[in-house]
Design a protein around this motif. Sequence first.
Motif, PDB file in Angstrom:
ATOM      1  N   SER A  91       0.855  -1.252   0.061  1.00 48.56           N
ATOM      2  CA  SER A  91      -0.005  -0.021  -0.104  1.00 48.56           C
ATOM      3  C   SER A  91       0.849   1.253   0.013  1.00 48.56           C
ATOM      4  CB  SER A  91      -0.959   0.012   1.239  1.00 48.56           C
ATOM      5  OG  SER A  91      -0.289   0.226   2.229  1.00 48.56           O
ATOM      6  N   ARG A  92       1.968   1.310   0.900  1.00 43.62           N
ATOM      7  CA  ARG A  92       2.880   2.189   0.705  1.00 43.62           C
ATOM      8  C   ARG A  92       3.546   2.586  -0.684  1.00 43.62           C
ATOM      9  NH1 ARG A  92       5.754   5.092   4.438  1.00 43.62           N
ATOM     10  NH2 ARG A  92       4.043   4.737   5.798  1.00 43.62           N
ATOM     11  N   TRP A  93       3.821   1.597  -1.297  1.00 39.56           N
ATOM     12  CA  TRP A  93       4.535   1.650  -2.711  1.00 39.56           C
ATOM     13  C   TRP A  93       3.352   2.134  -3.691  1.00 39.56           C
ATOM     14  CZ3 TRP A  93       3.521  -2.020  -6.938  1.00 39.56           C
ATOM     15  CH2 TRP A  93       4.322  -1.811  -8.188  1.00 39.56           C
ATOM     16  N   VAL A  94       2.277   1.840  -3.678  1.00 40.04           N
ATOM     17  CA  VAL A  94       1.224   2.227  -4.481  1.00 40.04           C
ATOM     18  C   VAL A  94       0.937   3.542  -4.281  1.00 40.04           C
ATOM     19  CG1 VAL A  94      -1.364   1.946  -5.225  1.00 40.04           C
ATOM     20  CG2 VAL A  94       0.073   0.056  -4.656  1.00 40.04           C
ATOM     21  N   TRP A  95       0.776   4.186  -2.999  1.00 40.76           N
ATOM     22  CA  TRP A  95       0.590   5.479  -2.490  1.00 40.76           C
ATOM     23  C   TRP A  95       1.871   6.280  -3.125  1.00 40.76           C
ATOM     24  CZ3 TRP A  95       3.235   9.074  -0.013  1.00 40.76           C
ATOM     25  CH2 TRP A  95       2.673  10.344   0.372  1.00 40.76           C
ATOM     26  N   LYS A  96       3.005   5.992  -3.074  1.00 37.16           N
ATOM     27  CA  LYS A  96       4.088   6.647  -3.764  1.00 37.16           C
ATOM     28  C   LYS A  96       4.083   6.819  -5.031  1.00 37.16           C
ATOM     29  CE  LYS A  96       7.883   5.651  -0.070  1.00 37.16           C
ATOM     30  NZ  LYS A  96       8.881   4.888   0.119  1.00 37.16           N
ATOM     31  N   ARG A  97       3.697   5.726  -5.851  1.00 38.80           N
ATOM     32  CA  ARG A  97       3.304   5.853  -7.299  1.00 38.80           C
ATOM     33  C   ARG A  97       2.329   6.968  -7.471  1.00 38.80           C
ATOM     34  NH1 ARG A  97       1.599   0.759  -8.722  1.00 38.80           N
ATOM     35  NH2 ARG A  97       1.610   1.498 -10.985  1.00 38.80           N
ATOM     36  N   ALA A 128       1.474   9.469  -5.668  1.00 35.13           N
ATOM     37  CA  ALA A 128       1.845  10.889  -5.227  1.00 35.13           C
ATOM     38  C   ALA A 128       2.671  11.370  -6.416  1.00 35.13           C
ATOM     39  CB  ALA A 128       2.658  10.586  -4.135  1.00 35.13           C
ATOM     40  N   LYS A 129       3.533  10.592  -7.055  1.00 35.28           N
ATOM     41  CA  LYS A 129       4.344  11.015  -8.053  1.00 35.28           C
ATOM     42  C   LYS A 129       3.524  11.146  -9.380  1.00 35.28           C
ATOM     43  CE  LYS A 129       8.450   9.745 -10.769  1.00 35.28           C
ATOM     44  NZ  LYS A 129       9.615   8.783 -10.908  1.00 35.28           N
ATOM     45  N   ALA A 130       2.773  10.276  -9.662  1.00 29.07           N
ATOM     46  CA  ALA A 130       2.024  10.190 -10.964  1.00 29.07           C
ATOM     47  C   ALA A 130       0.777  11.558 -10.639  1.00 29.07           C
ATOM     48  CB  ALA A 130       1.300   8.975 -11.180  1.00 29.07           C
ATOM     49  N   TRP A 131       0.164  11.514  -9.687  1.00 29.86           N
ATOM     50  CA  TRP A 131      -0.833  12.687  -9.701  1.00 29.86           C
ATOM     51  C   TRP A 131      -0.253  14.138  -9.564  1.00 29.86           C
ATOM     52  CZ3 TRP A 131      -2.546   8.578 -11.007  1.00 29.86           C
ATOM     53  CH2 TRP A 131      -3.403   7.587 -10.401  1.00 29.86           C
ATOM     54  N   LYS A 132       0.976  14.216  -9.221  1.00 27.69           N
ATOM     55  CA  LYS A 132       1.635  15.513  -8.931  1.00 27.69           C
ATOM     56  C   LYS A 132       1.264  16.722  -9.760  1.00 27.69           C
ATOM     57  CE  LYS A 132       5.755  17.842  -7.021  1.00 27.69           C
ATOM     58  NZ  LYS A 132       7.284  17.534  -7.091  1.00 27.69           N
ATOM     59  N   ASN A 133       1.433  16.448 -11.021  1.00 26.11           N
ATOM     60  CA  ASN A 133       1.096  17.630 -12.090  1.00 26.11           C
ATOM     61  C   ASN A 133       0.085  17.301 -12.906  1.00 26.11           C
ATOM     62  OD1 ASN A 133       3.374  19.325 -11.369  1.00 26.11           O
ATOM     63  ND2 ASN A 133       4.611  17.360 -12.189  1.00 26.11           N
ATOM     64  N   LEU A 134      -1.114  16.727 -12.631  1.00 27.51           N
ATOM     65  CA  LEU A 134      -2.213  16.137 -13.239  1.00 27.51           C
ATOM     66  C   LEU A 134      -2.900  17.464 -13.336  1.00 27.51           C
ATOM     67  CD1 LEU A 134      -3.428  12.611 -12.636  1.00 27.51           C
ATOM     68  CD2 LEU A 134      -2.161  13.546 -14.492  1.00 27.51           C
ATOM     69  N   ASP A 135      -3.448  17.827 -14.506  1.00 29.64           N
ATOM     70  CA  ASP A 135      -4.433  18.780 -14.784  1.00 29.64           C
ATOM     71  C   ASP A 135      -5.988  18.066 -14.327  1.00 29.64           C
ATOM     72  OD1 ASP A 135      -6.110  20.753 -15.548  1.00 29.64           O
ATOM     73  OD2 ASP A 135      -5.614  21.049 -17.570  1.00 29.64           O
ATOM     74  N   LEU A 136      -6.083  18.003 -13.179  1.00 30.80           N
ATOM     75  CA  LEU A 136      -7.249  17.148 -12.845  1.00 30.80           C
ATOM     76  C   LEU A 136      -8.300  17.812 -11.711  1.00 30.80           C
ATOM     77  CD1 LEU A 136      -8.167  14.269 -11.998  1.00 30.80           C
ATOM     78  CD2 LEU A 136      -6.825  14.138 -10.104  1.00 30.80           C
ATOM     79  N   THR A 137      -9.593  17.764 -12.263  1.00 33.80           N
ATOM     80  CA  THR A 137     -10.325  18.037 -11.106  1.00 33.80           C
ATOM     81  C   THR A 137     -11.351  16.850 -10.833  1.00 33.80           C
ATOM     82  OG1 THR A 137     -10.630  20.165 -12.674  1.00 33.80           O
ATOM     83  CG2 THR A 137     -12.670  19.390 -11.264  1.00 33.80           C
ATOM     84  N   VAL A 138     -11.660  16.760  -9.684  1.00 34.17           N
ATOM     85  CA  VAL A 138     -12.380  15.734  -8.906  1.00 34.17           C
ATOM     86  C   VAL A 138     -13.842  15.698  -8.889  1.00 34.17           C
ATOM     87  CG1 VAL A 138     -12.735  14.107  -7.207  1.00 34.17           C
ATOM     88  CG2 VAL A 138     -10.374  14.851  -7.850  1.00 34.17           C
ATOM     89  N   VAL A 139     -14.714  14.875  -9.386  1.00 33.52           N
ATOM     90  CA  VAL A 139     -15.947  14.801  -9.274  1.00 33.52           C
ATOM     91  C   VAL A 139     -16.676  13.445  -8.501  1.00 33.52           C
ATOM     92  CG1 VAL A 139     -18.692  14.608 -10.469  1.00 33.52           C
ATOM     93  CG2 VAL A 139     -16.788  16.129 -11.546  1.00 33.52           C
ATOM     94  N   THR A 140     -17.440  13.782  -7.354  1.00 34.65           N
ATOM     95  CA  THR A 140     -17.728  12.794  -6.587  1.00 34.65           C
ATOM     96  C   THR A 140     -19.261  12.760  -6.634  1.00 34.65           C
ATOM     97  OG1 THR A 140     -18.001  14.042  -4.503  1.00 34.65           O
ATOM     98  CG2 THR A 140     -15.759  13.049  -4.869  1.00 34.65           C
ATOM     99  N   PRO A 141     -20.027  11.650  -6.714  1.00 31.93           N
ATOM    100  CA  PRO A 141     -21.394  11.720  -6.556  1.00 31.93           C
ATOM    101  C   PRO A 141     -21.886  12.153  -5.333  1.00 31.93           C
ATOM    102  CG  PRO A 141     -20.400   9.576  -7.533  1.00 31.93           C
ATOM    103  CD  PRO A 141     -19.468  10.385  -6.979  1.00 31.93           C
TER     104      PRO A 141
END
Length: 436
Positions: free
Chosen positions: A166-172, A174-187
């Motif tokens: 879980s820590r390995w996935v979390w770190k990946r 954190a690195k991949a999401w860092k500079n994403l042009d991302l907007t979150v939608v939750t239902p």
Amino acid sequence: MNVLSIGTDDSESGAGRAAYQLHRGLREGGIHSQMLVQNKRTDDPDVLLQGAKFWRKLAQFSPNLTALPVGWYRDRTGEIFSPQWFPGRIAAQVRGLDPDLINLHWLGWGFVRLETLPQFQKPLVWTFHDMWAFTGGCHYTGECDRYKQRCGDCPQLNSHREQDLSRWVWKRKAKAWKNLDLTVVTPSRWLARCASESSLLGDRRVEVIPNGLDLETYKPFDRTIARQLLKLPSDKLLVLFGAVSATSDRRKGFHLLQSALKHLSELGWRDRLELVVFGASEPIDPPDLGFRCHYLGRLRDELSISLVYAAADLFAAPSIQDNLPNTIMEALSCGTPCIGFEIGGIGEMIEHQGNGYLATPFETENFARGIAWILEDPERWQKLRDRAREKAQAEFSRDLQARRYLDLFDELLDRQSERCSKGAASRTTQAPPLQQ
């Protein structure tokens, strides 16, 4: 506007059905919408399968391949855990489609590798159907809140080590999401709060847009006819329970429903009520629920599903943790009162003693009393039924969902255009003078 939705399937799962409803709503609103999926069940020509034939064949094995690291944890619990490490070629296919904006949905079963998202190089709107995007691999955290700091020592892996999968996935992430042009939608507002409290996405914009349904398909229908078509008894009160993997997924709470039904039997309802279950077939050694039970198996078409809701007097959703369940939305749309525990997004759908009953988590005696309260007074039941349909019409129509998403898409693309214009102007201002 050219919108591409990416998700594991288009109708096999609850998330897939929700994504496909939005896709249809956008198409009906005049938007050029396509879906890119790993598993296609509809015959919609605008739903595209991933990649070439080789990659589609490989996709049959990707759920098992992506889960290989999870197998190292022999004492893990049975919940789904998604490392999403398996590579693919979806980024090249997305570049070929050249959308203006990408709407991500559920990406499990090895469909999209974590490190692939930055390669899309398009504005991303990610619709969360569970908690996976901001955890170290689990889809629902239960009582664990380690996603608020950083994962590790994962209770679902039963690892007892900080530097675990879980820590390995979390770190990946954190690195991949860092500079994403991302907007979150939750239902649901509940999931929005969870995302905003997370260490991975706490600084991102989060919008709440409930899922939507085709209210001309999911609508009240004559109960007598519905029961005749489904071969269900006409002289009993019917409690409906259903979900994907309804009886095997512990999070759906079938074990809690069993306990509530035993309490209900003790209250004298044994001869008046029967249970209907969809999403699961009758087991070889069925449990004694205190009532006769009708197992309908897995229902794949919307007409059959809507008939089941119409045939029932009440829909029971004893989930332990959930977002904005499609099942409750579908039941309300069909005018079927609902009962559930006041957890997750369920309290945003069920209005206590308005269109159903919210039971105290996880008191099964209170759940049983709630079932009795809904069913014991026919006049009250009819008022609950009317309010259920009104709730769906006011908040859960596909048209309303599509218009909310379209407003968000327009805003994001306008901002992107402004940034591009400012960047071009800045480069022109800073350009050196031409040599004479």
